[in-house]
Scaffold this active site. Structure first.
Site, PDB file in Angstrom:
ATOM      1  N   ARG A 194       1.523  -0.697 -17.229  1.00 23.34           N
ATOM      2  CA  ARG A 194       0.427  -0.639 -16.258  1.00 23.34           C
ATOM      3  C   ARG A 194      -0.657   0.337 -16.693  1.00 23.34           C
ATOM      4  O   ARG A 194      -0.371   1.452 -17.111  1.00 23.34           O
ATOM      5  CB  ARG A 194       0.966  -0.173 -14.896  1.00 23.34           C
ATOM      6  CG  ARG A 194       2.291  -0.787 -14.520  1.00 23.34           C
ATOM      7  CD  ARG A 194       2.900  -0.135 -13.281  1.00 23.34           C
ATOM      8  NE  ARG A 194       2.109  -0.331 -12.073  1.00 23.34           N
ATOM      9  CZ  ARG A 194       2.377   0.262 -10.914  1.00 23.34           C
ATOM     10  NH1 ARG A 194       3.394   1.118 -10.819  1.00 23.34           N
ATOM     11  NH2 ARG A 194       1.621   0.035  -9.873  1.00 23.34           N
ATOM     12  N   ARG A 449      -2.248   5.881  -3.335  1.00 25.20           N
ATOM     13  CA  ARG A 449      -3.533   6.515  -3.656  1.00 25.20           C
ATOM     14  C   ARG A 449      -4.317   6.644  -2.362  1.00 25.20           C
ATOM     15  O   ARG A 449      -3.988   6.000  -1.358  1.00 25.20           O
ATOM     16  CB  ARG A 449      -4.312   5.677  -4.665  1.00 25.20           C
ATOM     17  CG  ARG A 449      -4.751   4.343  -4.085  1.00 25.20           C
ATOM     18  CD  ARG A 449      -5.465   3.476  -5.079  1.00 25.20           C
ATOM     19  NE  ARG A 449      -5.150   2.081  -4.767  1.00 25.20           N
ATOM     20  CZ  ARG A 449      -5.360   1.067  -5.568  1.00 25.20           C
ATOM     21  NH1 ARG A 449      -5.872   1.259  -6.751  1.00 25.20           N
ATOM     22  NH2 ARG A 449      -5.065  -0.150  -5.197  1.00 25.20           N
ATOM     23  N   SER A 874     -45.162  22.758   7.240  1.00 28.07           N
ATOM     24  CA  SER A 874     -44.243  21.624   7.252  1.00 28.07           C
ATOM     25  C   SER A 874     -44.547  20.822   5.989  1.00 28.07           C
ATOM     26  O   SER A 874     -45.667  20.366   5.792  1.00 28.07           O
ATOM     27  CB  SER A 874     -44.463  20.779   8.501  1.00 28.07           C
ATOM     28  OG  SER A 874     -43.611  19.661   8.457  1.00 28.07           O
ATOM     29  N   CYS A 941     -41.151  17.341   6.954  1.00 29.54           N
ATOM     30  CA  CYS A 941     -41.288  16.206   7.861  1.00 29.54           C
ATOM     31  C   CYS A 941     -41.422  14.894   7.112  1.00 29.54           C
ATOM     32  O   CYS A 941     -41.709  13.870   7.695  1.00 29.54           O
ATOM     33  CB  CYS A 941     -42.459  16.410   8.812  1.00 29.54           C
ATOM     34  SG  CYS A 941     -44.048  16.476   7.976  1.00 29.54           S
TER      35      CYS A 941
HETATM   36  P1  ADP Z   1      -3.399  -2.533 -10.470  1.00 29.94           P
HETATM   37  O1  ADP Z   1      -3.852  -1.193 -10.934  1.00 29.94           O
HETATM   38  O2  ADP Z   1      -4.262  -3.659 -10.905  1.00 29.94           O
HETATM   39  O3  ADP Z   1      -3.047  -2.529  -9.007  1.00 29.94           O
HETATM   40  P2  ADP Z   1      -0.617  -2.212 -11.001  1.00 29.94           P
HETATM   41  O4  ADP Z   1      -0.237  -1.496 -12.230  1.00 29.94           O
HETATM   42  O5  ADP Z   1      -0.550  -1.438  -9.747  1.00 29.94           O
HETATM   43  O6  ADP Z   1      -2.041  -2.838 -11.232  1.00 29.94           O
HETATM   44  O7  ADP Z   1       0.275  -3.474 -10.886  1.00 29.94           O
HETATM   45  C1  ADP Z   1       0.005  -4.504  -9.992  1.00 29.94           C
HETATM   46  C2  ADP Z   1       1.246  -4.905  -9.239  1.00 29.94           C
HETATM   47  O8  ADP Z   1       2.272  -5.255 -10.140  1.00 29.94           O
HETATM   48  C3  ADP Z   1       1.853  -3.815  -8.404  1.00 29.94           C
HETATM   49  O9  ADP Z   1       1.243  -3.689  -7.169  1.00 29.94           O
HETATM   50  C4  ADP Z   1       3.256  -4.293  -8.252  1.00 29.94           C
HETATM   51  O10 ADP Z   1       3.340  -5.243  -7.213  1.00 29.94           O
HETATM   52  C5  ADP Z   1       3.509  -4.966  -9.568  1.00 29.94           C
HETATM   53  N1  ADP Z   1       4.279  -4.065 -10.411  1.00 29.94           N
HETATM   54  C6  ADP Z   1       3.822  -3.142 -11.272  1.00 29.94           C
HETATM   55  N2  ADP Z   1       4.837  -2.479 -11.846  1.00 29.94           N
HETATM   56  C7  ADP Z   1       5.972  -2.982 -11.315  1.00 29.94           C
HETATM   57  C8  ADP Z   1       7.339  -2.718 -11.478  1.00 29.94           C
HETATM   58  N3  ADP Z   1       7.755  -1.757 -12.296  1.00 29.94           N
HETATM   59  N4  ADP Z   1       8.211  -3.429 -10.762  1.00 29.94           N
HETATM   60  C9  ADP Z   1       7.797  -4.382  -9.918  1.00 29.94           C
HETATM   61  N5  ADP Z   1       6.525  -4.693  -9.712  1.00 29.94           N
HETATM   62  C10 ADP Z   1       5.601  -4.003 -10.409  1.00 29.94           C
HETATM   63 MG    MG Z   2      -1.806  -1.316  -8.056  1.00 31.19          MG
END
Ligand code: ADP
Ligand code: MG
Ligand code: MG
Length: 986
Positions: A194, A449, A874, A941
């Protein structure tokens, strides 16, 4: 081609890679981009889709996001606002601090990072580490730091050997913790890879799920649940990896999947059987091989390096680079990569995946709010493939009334989720946007977040949280984007029903307006009297149009900038205005306008969005915001912190009343000339101007005196106890002159002269450059009778209302002074008139003060001399900008937007004070003025008084007050409080 189509196409072009993906994926990216634009509704509110409406929704979303993108491209971003938003996201310094470590583990046994490390770990990674530390169930994994991103891209796409080794070690730790092995055919570990940078860059970078699957491990995975699930995961993986890492067009996969569904006669992916999926997987593998001329990589480690590389490279893709440009994100920040063991929401009926907000992101109510899907994975919830279910009763919408909730379907997981969200909110001290997955009844958290929210929700949440003692009141104040308050005070368009945007102009005065098109002020009045709602469309407006503008719902002009007449007056009235819409071709004779090849006749319906500058055909439903108790409460708090006072620009008792309700502490600018245009008065004004001699002029002035006095009395009464600054006659005379034969004849009759004489006089008054001509105090010098009459009207009005027990504090303001002698002369005149009147009202305690506007650069430069004759200054920052920058406020539309687009200037200097130029003139005026007179009262103003960034600047200069249009008063109060809090923090 319509504007909507073209901007949608524009948005597509900007995200070429995403555009090639499936509808579902594209929708996700679009939706995410949308949630990134400040004013858009947040994620969880995207729930309107039933399968049938999915298509429609996609189009609407694209159009909406196109709007956001186009807006960004046009440079209409509030540069300073954005920065503070970024600051809030924790961008503390540009360079990540080097700790030596480049791979950070998070898992039950050990956590290397924490929430404060977002510079190195990215937002996602930092929060995954933090949640792990809090004991919240997070699938274990590790984060490769943002520093590696730079190294990777500098070494043209190779990972440093040491990093590879660290990754292997970390992976081994994950294996031990999970009791699974990467690539093991019997008990395979699967991971997600990710992206995640310091600030969220929605939809800009990529994620790969289910990595580690191949022809062998898929068998091992099947053993953990069933074959169908394993094959579903495998085909998802091939598709994502193919797309993200190998660049296989997404459509190619999507077609195969559609074909499989058609063959089986089902609508949903999840209705495909294991047999179907086995075929799909085989076909997917063929597609990859065909496209990349290589078989799909079967080695899990090779897959891992490929995915990590793809995420790091995505930092440099066009889309991400463009996004950074628009949002002032430095290139060297880089993204982190999170590798995390997979948990599965697609394992069966006791599995699910979802997203939620700890409070309602559209209203701010303290309700847990979210949606989920059973037996689904990753992006299915936002992709709109199935209608997501509400997680609880309070999350229900009209189209999800009958669906079961998570609370009812999986009560234990829901209870756990509730416990966790409360914990997170308390810990982070802000509303959170969370992502979760439930695997066989067990809940896992995948992201948290700070959640995006509407302006209304932001206020509600901040005030509630301060009341809950989660944050302090000062923090609550700092959390609100002052610019966003505009949204709260004006009607907005209900964006769920999308209209075609046919043109775009400047967002000159916020709010939505819907009505029939009219092309003249008279028509506006007539139709409005008949009960119609009208939109007044003009090339530009002039003071003569005031009554028509009042009658209209909104104003659209073809020419003029942010401080053109239409813009200033509309803001003062709190009416929607789109100005400088260059695409308009108006034909007054035919009572028709054209935008491209669309013809719009009088009476046709039009919708304006003055907050975005959009012009739409037809009538959109509007939503009138309710100012809740939270808003009032927040405003009360701001008053305790700020030192800068906030006054209003108001010309009528009605405006003054509105402004008082919004908390104005006086009038900083009352323009006397606006009162001259009312029917029944204009003739007397014309007589005054065109009078052949002083005697005739005094006769005309004698008619005007009681009218003006009446106006001032009204305003003084409303402003009981508060100061009122009244500016003497300012505009060039030609604005009042008769144009038509009929009008010229009536003036001639009234003055008892011939039409020829009047025409002759008109000619003699003609000016080539009226804005630099015979106006302001120059009129007072050449026609002292005019100013004498006005000073008399003010003083008499004050004496009269004071006699009734009203507390009056009149301040007489002399405009356009360039030389101290002008002011000296006019002060002398005013003092004499005041003395006369005071004698007539013996015993009165009324004593107007006399000051001047500083709006000519020469006045700022000689402010020490001028201050000798002034009780107050002013700063008229509109004219000061116009004259100091040599920019005609009424004509900038032709080139200023281009300047902003091209980055020649950051913002329109009529919107936000040009600190390094015009701001210096103000500073000089302040210093010189106070040198002569330390207690000189100083205010602003110009329209800048209602711009948060400018307000901050003025507060820093030590001014006493700003004055702005009534609807901007709350915003200025908030900005002033924020300025005070910032100063205190320093
Ligand atoms: P984005 O930043 O686009 O949201 P993410 O990295 O959060 O991307 O991934 C999107 C989605 O993929 C997550 O919301 C989750 O549902 C799924 N996901 C990511 N990592 C995992 C994981 N380790 N196990 C299961 N689902 C995952
Ligand atoms: Mg996400
Ligand atoms: Mg001026």
């Amino acid at each position: 081609m319509t504007a909507r189509k073209s901007s949608a196409a524009n948005a597509k072009k900007k995200s070429t890679r995403k555009a090639g993906r499936s509808v579902g994926k594209r929708k996700k990216s679009v939706a995410k981009k949308r949630s990134a634009t400040r004013k858009s509704a947040p994620k969880a509110s995207r729930k309107k889709a039933s399968p049938k409406t999915v298509r429609k929704r996609a189009t609407a979303k694209r159009a909406r996001s196109a709007k956001g993108v186009a807006k960004g491209v046009s440079g209409a971003k509030p540069a300073r606002g954005k920065k503070s938003e970024k600051g809030e996201m924790g961008a503390k310094s540009t360079k990540p601090s080097t700790t030596g470590r480049r791979v950070f583990f998070f898992g039950a046994r050990r956590v290397d990072g924490h929430a404060e490390m977002r510079e190195i770990l990215g937002g996602k990674g930092a929060n995954l580490a933090e949640m792990t530390t809090l004991g919240i169930p997070v699938p274990p994994g590790f984060t490769i730091s943002t520093e590696v991103c730079g190294e990777f891209n500098a070494r043209s796409g190779r990972l440093p050997v040491a990093v590879k080794a660290d990754v292997r070690t970390a992976l081994a730790n994950v294996e031990r913790l999970m009791d699974l092995r990467f690539g093991d055919p019997e008990c395979p570990l699967l991971v997600s890879v990710r992206s995640g940078s310091r600030v969220s860059m929605p939809g800009m970078m990529d994620t790969v799920l289910n990595l580690g699957l191949n022809d062998e491990t898929v068998v091992g995975l099947a053993a953990r649940a069933d074959e169908r699930f394993a094959l579903d995961s495998y085909r998802r993986f091939i598709q994502m990896y193919g797309d993200v890492v190998l660049g296989v067009p997404h459509d190619r996969f999507e077609h195969r999947l559609d074909a499989a569904k058609a063959a089986r006669g089902v609508a949903h992916d999840m209705d495909l059987t294991a047999i179907d999926l086995r075929r799909v997987v085989a076909e997917y593998l063929e597609i990859v091989e065909e496209h990349s001329r290589n078989p799909f990589p079967q080695d899990p480690l090779e897959q891992l390096w490929g995915a990590i590389g793809a995420v790091f490279s995505s930092w440099e893709n066009q889309r991400a680079v463009a996004y950074r440009r628009l949002n002032d994100i430095p290139d060297e920040w880089g993204t982190a990569v999170n590798v995390q063991s997979m948990v599965f929401g697609n394992m069966g009926a006791d599995c699910a995946t979802g997203v939620a907000f700890t409070r309602n992101p559209s209203t701010g109510e303290r309700n847990f709010y979210g949606e989920y899907l059973t037996n689904a994975q990753g992006e299915d919830v936002v992709a709109g493939i199935r209608t997501p279910q509400p997680i609880n009763e309070t999350s229900r919408a009209a189209d999800t009334m009958d669906l079961p909730t998570l609370e009812s379907e999986m009560p234990r997981a829901y209870k756990e989720l509730t416990r966790i969200y409360k914990r997170l909110e308390k810990h982070y001290r802000d509303m959170q946007d969370i992502e979760f997955t439930i695997q066989q009844g067990k809940l896992w958290m995948l992201q948290t977040r700070v959640g995006k929210r509407t302006a209304g929700a932001a206020v509600r949440i901040a005030v509630d949280m301060a009341s809950e003692r989660l944050i302090t009141r000062a923090e609550a104040i700092m959390r609100i984007d002052a610019n966003s308050l505009d949204q709260l005070l004006h009607p907005t368009i209900d964006r769920s029903q999308l209209l075609e945007v046919i043109a775009r102009g400047l967002p000159a005065s916020p709010g939505a307006a819907v009505g029939e098109v009219v092309f003249s002020a008279e028509q506006a009045e007539t139709r409005a009297k008949g009960g119609a709602k009208v939109i007044l469309v003009r090339m530009e407006t002039s003071p003569e149009d005031i009554v028509g503008m009042h009658a209209a719902e909104g104003i659209l002009t073809a020419r003029g900038g942010m401080t053109s007449h239409a813009a200033v007056v509309a803001r003062g009235m709190g009416k929607s205005c789109v100005a400088g819409c260059a695409a308009l071709a108006i034909n007054y004779e035919k009572a028709e306008m054209r935008i491209g090849d669309i013809a719009i006749a009088e009476g046709d319906e039009l919708t304006l969005d003055g907050s975005t500058g959009e012009v739409m055909l037809g009538s959109a439903p509007t939503v009138v915001p309710e100012l809740g108790g939270a808003f009032t409460e927040l405003m009360k708090w701001t008053d305790r912190y700020r030192t800068l006072r906030v006054r209003t620009n108001a010309d009528t008792p009605q405006d003054a009343e509105v402004a008082r309700r919004f908390g104005a502490e006086g009038i900083g600018l009352c323009r006397t000339e606006h009162m001259f245009f009312e029917p029944g008065r204009i003739l007397a004004v014309r007589e005054m101007i065109l009078a052949p001699d002083v005697h005739a002029r005094e006769m005309a002035l004698a008619k005007l005196l009681p009218m003006q006095r009446g106006d001032f009395e009204g305003i003084f009464r409303v402003m009981d106890g508060l100061p009122v600054t009244i500016r003497l006659l300012d505009p060039p005379l030609h604005e009042f002159l008769p144009q038509t034969d009929e009008d010229i004849r009536s003036v001639a009759d009234a003055l008892d002269t011939s039409v020829g004489d009047v025409r002759h006089k008109l000619k003699s008054l003609h000016e080539f450059n009226p804005m630099l001509g015979h106006r302001g105090c120059r009129l007072g010098i050449t026609y002292p009778e005019i100013y004498a009459m006005q000073v008399r009207a003010i003083t008499e009005a004050a004496c009269r209302v004071a006699a009734d027990g009203v507390k009056v504090k009149p301040e007489i303001m002399i405009p356009l002074v360039a030389h101290e002698r002008e002011l000296a002369r006019l002060r002398e005149l005013s003092v004499k008139v005041i003395a006369d009147v005071r004698r007539e009202y013996s015993g009165t305690r009324v004593r107007p003060t006399i000051g001047t506007m500083i709006e000519v650069p020469r006045a700022a430069m000689t402010a020490d001399d001028i201050a000798r004759h002034a009780d107050f200054f002013s700063f008229g920052t509109n004219d000061l900008t116009q004259m100091g920058y040599a920019l005609s406020r009424d004509d900038v539309g032709n080139f200023l937007p281009h300047y902003v687009d091209e980055g020649l200037i950051d913002t329109d200097p009529f919107v936000s004070i040009d600190e390094s130029g015009i701001g210096q003139l103000v500073e000089l005026g302040v210093q010189l003025g106070r040198k002569t007179r330390p207690n000189l009262k100083l205010g602003v103003c110009g329209e800048h008084g209602g711009d948060p960034a400018s307000v901050r600047f003025f507060a820093a200069l030590g001014l006493d007050y700003v004055s702005c249009s009534p609807y901007r008063v709350p915003l200025a109060r908030l900005a002033a409080a924020q300025a005070a809090l910032e100063a205190r923090a320093e």
